[in-house]
Write an enzyme that holds these catalytic residues in place. Structure first.
Site: not given
Ligand code: 5GP
Length: 139
Positions: A33-34, A96, A102-104
Site C-alpha cells: 500500500d502506497i 472504500q 482488495h484485502f488490506h
Molecule cells: P480502500 O480505501 O479502497 O479500502 O483502500 C485503498 C487503499 O489503496 C488505501 O489504503 C490507499 O492507501 C491505497 N492506494 C491508493 N492509491 C494507491 C496507489 O496508487 N498505489 C498503491 N499501491 N496503493 C494505493
C-alpha cells in the site's frame, strides 16, 4: 456497483502504473500500500474486474483468500508484528476509496495506533525494502 476499468488498481494490474510487488499468481496480486497505515501494510487484489466483495466471481474467492492467508503470514514474519488485521471495505460509506476489490493486510502492535487511512505517501525506497523482506519471508 459498476466497475470502472480506469481505477488505480486496474491500471496497476494492466502494468500501466508501478507498484512494489510481493506475490503474484494466476488469479491474484499482492503489493505494498502506497499510503500505509502501519509498516508492512500490503494489499491483495483479484485479477478480475470486481468493484467490491459482492461482485467477486466464485472461482476467485478461494485463490483470493489463499493469497491473503499466505501473504499475511509472510507480513507477520517480515515485520515481527504480533497481530495482523485483515480489512476489506465495501462502498464509500464504509470508507472504500479504490473501487477494485482488495484485502488490506495491516500489522498491529500493542499501543501502536493506525495511521490515517489513505493519507500519507511512504518513500518508495522504504516500500521497496519492505516488499523485499516480505518476499523473502514467503520463501
Ligand atoms: P480502500 O480505501 O479502497 O479500502 O483502500 C485503498 C487503499 O489503496 C488505501 O489504503 C490507499 O492507501 C491505497 N492506494 C491508493 N492509491 C494507491 C496507489 O496508487 N498505489 C498503491 N499501491 N496503493 C494505493
Amino acid at each position: 456497483m459498476t466497475y470502472d476499468p480506469s481505477n488505480i488498481f486496474a491500471r496497476i494490474l494492466r502494468g500501466e502504473l508501478p507498484m512494489h510487488k510481493v506475490f503474484e499468481d494466476e488469479k491474484t496480486l499482492a503489493f505494498m500500500d502506497i499510503m500505509p497505515q502501519a509498516e508492512g501494510h500490503t494489499l491483495v487484489v483479484p485479477k478480475c474486474p470486481a468493484a467490491d466483495l459482492y461482485a467477486l466471481p466464485a472461482e476467485f474467492a478461494g485463490p483470493l483468500l489463499a493469497t491473503t492467508q499466505r501473504v499475511a503470514a509472510a507480513v507477520k514474519k517480515a515485520t515481527g508484528a504480533p497481530g495482523i488485521m485483515i480489512a476489506q471495505l465495501n462502498g464509500k460509506e464504509a470508507g472504500q476509496t479504490v473501487f477494485h476489490l482488495h484485502f488490506h493486510i495491516i500489522p498491529r502492535r500493542h499501543g501502536a495506533d493506525l495511521a490515517m487511512h489513505a493519507h500519507k505517501m511512504e518513500a518508495p525506497e522504504k516500500l521497496a525494502a519492505m516488499a523485499e523482506k516480505i518476499r523473502a519471508a514467503l520463501g
